[in-house]
Design a protein around this motif. Structure first.
Motif, PDB file in Angstrom:
ATOM      1  N   MET A   1       0.807  -1.205   0.000  1.00 42.59           N
ATOM      2  CA  MET A   1       0.000   0.000   0.000  1.00 42.59           C
ATOM      3  C   MET A   1       0.853   1.273   0.000  1.00 42.59           C
ATOM      4  SD  MET A   1      -2.762   1.693  -0.078  1.00 42.59           S
ATOM      5  CE  MET A   1      -4.306   0.900   0.401  1.00 42.59           C
ATOM      6  N   GLU A   2       1.896   1.308   0.819  1.00 45.33           N
ATOM      7  CA  GLU A   2       2.693   2.529   0.882  1.00 45.33           C
ATOM      8  C   GLU A   2       3.420   2.803  -0.428  1.00 45.33           C
ATOM      9  OE1 GLU A   2       6.445   1.842   3.468  1.00 45.33           O
ATOM     10  OE2 GLU A   2       4.958   0.392   4.174  1.00 45.33           O
ATOM     11  N   ASP A   3       3.793   1.741  -1.160  1.00 49.34           N
ATOM     12  CA  ASP A   3       4.407   1.940  -2.466  1.00 49.34           C
ATOM     13  C   ASP A   3       3.362   2.393  -3.487  1.00 49.34           C
ATOM     14  OD1 ASP A   3       7.019   1.211  -1.704  1.00 49.34           O
ATOM     15  OD2 ASP A   3       6.480  -0.897  -1.810  1.00 49.34           O
ATOM     16  N   CYS A   4       2.159   1.835  -3.387  1.00 52.47           N
ATOM     17  CA  CYS A   4       1.085   2.275  -4.274  1.00 52.47           C
ATOM     18  C   CYS A   4       0.773   3.749  -4.052  1.00 52.47           C
ATOM     19  CB  CYS A   4      -0.170   1.432  -4.048  1.00 52.47           C
ATOM     20  SG  CYS A   4      -0.062  -0.249  -4.687  1.00 52.47           S
ATOM     21  N   GLU A   5       0.802   4.176  -2.799  1.00 55.10           N
ATOM     22  CA  GLU A   5       0.537   5.576  -2.500  1.00 55.10           C
ATOM     23  C   GLU A   5       1.636   6.476  -3.058  1.00 55.10           C
ATOM     24  OE1 GLU A   5      -1.900   4.735   1.667  1.00 55.10           O
ATOM     25  OE2 GLU A   5       0.190   5.429   1.710  1.00 55.10           O
TER      26      GLU A   5
ATOM     27  N   PHE B   1      -5.228   6.368  -9.748  1.00 51.75           N
ATOM     28  CA  PHE B   1      -3.998   6.511  -8.991  1.00 51.75           C
ATOM     29  C   PHE B   1      -3.607   5.252  -8.232  1.00 51.75           C
ATOM     30  CE2 PHE B   1      -6.291  10.708  -8.696  1.00 51.75           C
ATOM     31  CZ  PHE B   1      -5.602  11.300  -9.750  1.00 51.75           C
ATOM     32  N   LEU B   2      -4.573   4.418  -7.859  1.00 47.43           N
ATOM     33  CA  LEU B   2      -4.304   3.206  -7.093  1.00 47.43           C
ATOM     34  C   LEU B   2      -4.905   2.001  -7.800  1.00 47.43           C
ATOM     35  CD1 LEU B   2      -5.149   4.411  -3.451  1.00 47.43           C
ATOM     36  CD2 LEU B   2      -2.882   4.237  -4.495  1.00 47.43           C
ATOM     37  N   PRO B   3      -4.329   0.801  -7.615  1.00 48.45           N
ATOM     38  CA  PRO B   3      -4.915  -0.415  -8.192  1.00 48.45           C
ATOM     39  C   PRO B   3      -6.350  -0.615  -7.730  1.00 48.45           C
ATOM     40  CG  PRO B   3      -2.705  -0.854  -7.372  1.00 48.45           C
ATOM     41  CD  PRO B   3      -3.060   0.529  -6.910  1.00 48.45           C
ATOM     42  N   ALA B   4      -7.171  -1.170  -8.603  1.00 43.06           N
ATOM     43  CA  ALA B   4      -8.609  -1.284  -8.337  1.00 43.06           C
ATOM     44  C   ALA B   4      -8.897  -2.080  -7.069  1.00 43.06           C
ATOM     45  CB  ALA B   4      -9.307  -1.924  -9.536  1.00 43.06           C
ATOM     46  N   HIS B   5      -8.146  -3.162  -6.814  1.00 44.45           N
ATOM     47  CA  HIS B   5      -8.452  -3.984  -5.640  1.00 44.45           C
ATOM     48  C   HIS B   5      -8.159  -3.236  -4.348  1.00 44.45           C
ATOM     49  CE1 HIS B   5      -4.125  -4.707  -6.109  1.00 44.45           C
ATOM     50  NE2 HIS B   5      -4.093  -5.161  -4.865  1.00 44.45           N
ATOM     51  N   LEU B   6      -7.234  -2.288  -4.372  1.00 45.88           N
ATOM     52  CA  LEU B   6      -6.985  -1.467  -3.194  1.00 45.88           C
ATOM     53  C   LEU B   6      -8.032  -0.375  -3.048  1.00 45.88           C
ATOM     54  CD1 LEU B   6      -3.087  -1.077  -3.240  1.00 45.88           C
ATOM     55  CD2 LEU B   6      -4.491  -2.709  -1.975  1.00 45.88           C
ATOM     56  N   CYS B   7      -8.529   0.108  -4.163  1.00 44.28           N
ATOM     57  CA  CYS B   7      -9.603   1.108  -4.101  1.00 44.28           C
ATOM     58  C   CYS B   7     -10.840   0.515  -3.453  1.00 44.28           C
ATOM     59  CB  CYS B   7      -9.951   1.611  -5.504  1.00 44.28           C
ATOM     60  SG  CYS B   7      -8.612   2.498  -6.320  1.00 44.28           S
ATOM     61  N   LYS B   8     -11.158  -0.731  -3.798  1.00 41.11           N
ATOM     62  CA  LYS B   8     -12.339  -1.366  -3.230  1.00 41.11           C
ATOM     63  C   LYS B   8     -12.181  -1.542  -1.726  1.00 41.11           C
ATOM     64  CE  LYS B   8     -13.460  -3.893  -7.473  1.00 41.11           C
ATOM     65  NZ  LYS B   8     -13.537  -5.228  -8.110  1.00 41.11           N
TER      66      LYS B   8
ATOM     67  N   GLY C   1      -5.559   4.616   2.037  1.00 45.30           N
ATOM     68  CA  GLY C   1      -6.515   5.056   1.040  1.00 45.30           C
ATOM     69  C   GLY C   1      -6.205   6.426   0.497  1.00 45.30           C
ATOM     70  N   GLU C   2      -7.256   7.204   0.250  1.00 42.91           N
ATOM     71  CA  GLU C   2      -7.058   8.512  -0.348  1.00 42.91           C
ATOM     72  C   GLU C   2      -6.319   9.472   0.570  1.00 42.91           C
ATOM     73  OE1 GLU C   2     -11.601   8.380   0.611  1.00 42.91           O
ATOM     74  OE2 GLU C   2     -10.042   7.003  -0.044  1.00 42.91           O
ATOM     75  N   GLN C   3      -6.437   9.306   1.878  1.00 36.80           N
ATOM     76  CA  GLN C   3      -5.699  10.191   2.781  1.00 36.80           C
ATOM     77  C   GLN C   3      -4.200   9.925   2.675  1.00 36.80           C
ATOM     78  OE1 GLN C   3      -7.046  12.769   4.611  1.00 36.80           O
ATOM     79  NE2 GLN C   3      -4.857  13.277   4.752  1.00 36.80           N
ATOM     80  N   GLY C   4      -3.826   8.645   2.601  1.00 34.39           N
ATOM     81  CA  GLY C   4      -2.418   8.318   2.411  1.00 34.39           C
ATOM     82  C   GLY C   4      -1.904   8.815   1.079  1.00 34.39           C
ATOM     83  N   LEU C   5      -2.746   8.724   0.043  1.00 32.55           N
ATOM     84  CA  LEU C   5      -2.369   9.236  -1.271  1.00 32.55           C
ATOM     85  C   LEU C   5      -2.164  10.739  -1.217  1.00 32.55           C
ATOM     86  CD1 LEU C   5      -2.001   8.728  -4.327  1.00 32.55           C
ATOM     87  CD2 LEU C   5      -4.480   9.004  -4.570  1.00 32.55           C
ATOM     88  N   LEU C   6      -3.055  11.428  -0.517  1.00 29.22           N
ATOM     89  CA  LEU C   6      -2.945  12.879  -0.398  1.00 29.22           C
ATOM     90  C   LEU C   6      -1.674  13.265   0.358  1.00 29.22           C
ATOM     91  CD1 LEU C   6      -4.291  15.613  -0.928  1.00 29.22           C
ATOM     92  CD2 LEU C   6      -5.510  15.345   1.247  1.00 29.22           C
ATOM     93  N   ASN C   7      -1.367  12.527   1.416  1.00 30.01           N
ATOM     94  CA  ASN C   7      -0.144  12.805   2.172  1.00 30.01           C
ATOM     95  C   ASN C   7       1.096  12.614   1.303  1.00 30.01           C
ATOM     96  OD1 ASN C   7      -1.680  13.309   4.445  1.00 30.01           O
ATOM     97  ND2 ASN C   7      -1.406  11.249   5.299  1.00 30.01           N
ATOM     98  N   ALA C   8       1.089  11.550   0.496  1.00 32.30           N
ATOM     99  CA  ALA C   8       2.229  11.295  -0.388  1.00 32.30           C
ATOM    100  C   ALA C   8       2.320  12.361  -1.479  1.00 32.30           C
ATOM    101  CB  ALA C   8       2.104   9.904  -1.007  1.00 32.30           C
TER     102      ALA C   8
END
Length: 465
Positions: free
Chosen positions: A165-169, A200-207, A226-233
């Motif tokens: 997840m952290e790499d996806c973010e 921005f993220l793989p579909a299975h992680l979005c779900k 999720g989106e908060q981690g994406l926003l932080n990154a």
């Protein structure tokens, strides 16, 4: 199709659209459509298509895109459909291979006859499986970097490259920067990213993220997911600065940063194949069965990936394995991988069988990758040495990848989820009866002097196990 450069794999980018590169062909001239990683089309008007080689079409695409010479080795032409992916050799004739497509599907896939009859490949301009990462680091042309970025992004979003997840973010944050521009405080908010999260993220992680946020909404979602981690990154994405201290307006540095992050994935740049492996026996009745897997093969080694769970089951460098393939009559073709392991703390040789109609192709690709590695051994230090023209690499060297130290990382092997055959040298099995042998079953190895794989010697404790 013969040789190591025919590389079929699981449906991935081909699933974006079912398309044809040549809908109708005349005797002399035809319009050929070549697709790029971002789904854009390069139309080519060519003469005598039926006799045109992949090398000639490759050159035509480079001329239309005005790509520099560095693109010659970086990219290859592929025939791709939802059922099969094949990297073409320069001497291959794409039109003739397209006409032979039903025969290739019958030979290398288990697709039903109706699907074979309806399937039609498209011609795609994609990364060359045999292009080493150290040469990719030397590329400075922004358009080449963009094409490589688009393909890598597609593989990450399609979960063909399993990521934590952290790499996806971190990767998703770079996509945000490319698509949305530099981060501005207050824009975009987490809810804005949520609307296009699957960009921005793989579909299975979005779900999973949606379910998590639905459960936590009202109590405050945990930061960094999720989106908060994406926003932080996204906030932490750094802008490139030129020598005079001004921010660069080009996106090349962000394309490069994305590729550098993908280089940490051990299966980056792989060819993908479809197969099945035995599950470990479970329950009172010791039922096993099989699970579908993706076999990812690159210049660095072999990775067996769980198709459903999106994580690595087994990762081996070529120095760590022996291999072969068998295709007995009236039985399924099998790719065999032999490697070191342990059972209840005792060292053994493990044997994994991968059932696949593409076993012959996988075996050929492994052999060809090993030959290429041995041919470039004198220049191998270039892979770790920085190029005088390359930007500083803030990430640690491959042997110190932080993700490999994470517990339960998706890129770490999960041998316990595999059913293997365990041996000692003289064939006295710990768990099952085995045929006798005095060395590895397979003579096909990296080399006698360099491999890390060893044949386990029998001991009293082993024989009594």
């Amino acid at each position: 199709m013969e040789g190591a450069e025919g590389n079929p794999g699981q449906p991935g980018p081909a699933e974006r659209s079912h398309r044809s590169s040549v809908s109708s062909v005349g005797a002399r001239a035809a319009d050929v459509l070549v697709y790029l990683a971002d789904d854009t089309v390069v139309p080519l008007a060519v003469e005598n298509l039926s006799s045109l080689s992949a090398h000639e079409l490759h050159r035509a695409v480079r001329e239309v895109l005005q790509l520099p010479d560095a693109s010659l080795d970086a990219f290859a032409l592929w025939l791709v459909s939802p059922l099969l992916e094949v990297q073409l050799k320069p001497k291959h004739q794409p039109y003739k291979l397209g006409r032979q497509w039903p025969e290739l599907l019958l030979r290398f896939t288990d697709a039903p006859d109706d699907d074979v009859a309806m399937d039609e490949p498209s011609l795609q301009f994609r990364r060359n499986v045999f292009f080493p990462k150290w040469r990719e680091l030397q590329i400075r042309d922004e358009e080449i970097l963009r094409l490589l970025y688009e393909e890598a992004k597609g593989n990450v979003l399609a979960a063909r490259y399993p990521c934590d997840m952290e790499d996806c973010e971190a990767l998703g944050a770079l996509v945000c920067r490319v698509q949305l521009g530099p981060y501005q405080p207050g824009q975009p908010a987490a809810c804005t990213l949520r609307e296009k999260l699957d960009s921005f993220l793989p579909a299975h992680l979005c779900k999973r993220s949606h379910g998590l946020f639905a459960a936590l909404r009202g109590r405050g979602a945990k930061a960094g997911t999720g989106e908060q981690g994406l926003l932080n990154a996204y906030r932490q994405v750094k802008e490139a600065v030129s020598s005079d201290g001004a921010q660069e307006a080009t996106l090349g540095s962000h394309y490069r940063a994305y590729l550098l992050k993908c280089h940490e994935l051990p299966f980056y740049g792989c060819a993908f194949f479809h197969g099945e492996v035995d599950k470990p026996a479970q329950g009172i009745l010791h039922r096993g069965g099989r699970k579908p897997v993706i076999v990812a093969i690159s210049l660095e080694g072999v990775h067996v990936i769980d198709s459903r769970e999106k994580h690595v089951l087994l990762g081996l460098r070529f120095q760590e394995l022996s291999w072969d393939h068998t295709s007995p009559e009236e039985e399924e073709p099998v790719l065999w991988l032999e490697f070191d392991g342990d059972t209840e703390g005792l060292p053994v040789n493990k044997l994994l069988r991968i059932y696949s109609k593409q076993a012959e192709l996988m075996s050929s690709l492994i052999e060809y990758c090993i030959e290429l590695n041995q041919a470039v051994e004198p220049t191998a230090p270039q892979e770790s040495a920085p190029s005088p023209h390359s930007a500083p690499d803030p990430s640690p060297p491959p042997t110190q990848r932080p993700k490999l130290r994470r517990q339960s990382s998706v890129v770490c092997s999960r041998i316990q989820h595999l059913s293997t055959i365990d041996y000692v040298e003289d064939g006295k099995g710990i768990k099952r009866v085995k045929p006798k042998r005095s060395t590895s079953f397979f003579s096909r190895q990296f080399s006698a002097g360099q491999r890390g794989y060893t044949v386990v010697q029998p001991t009293d404790s082993l024989e009594q196990g």
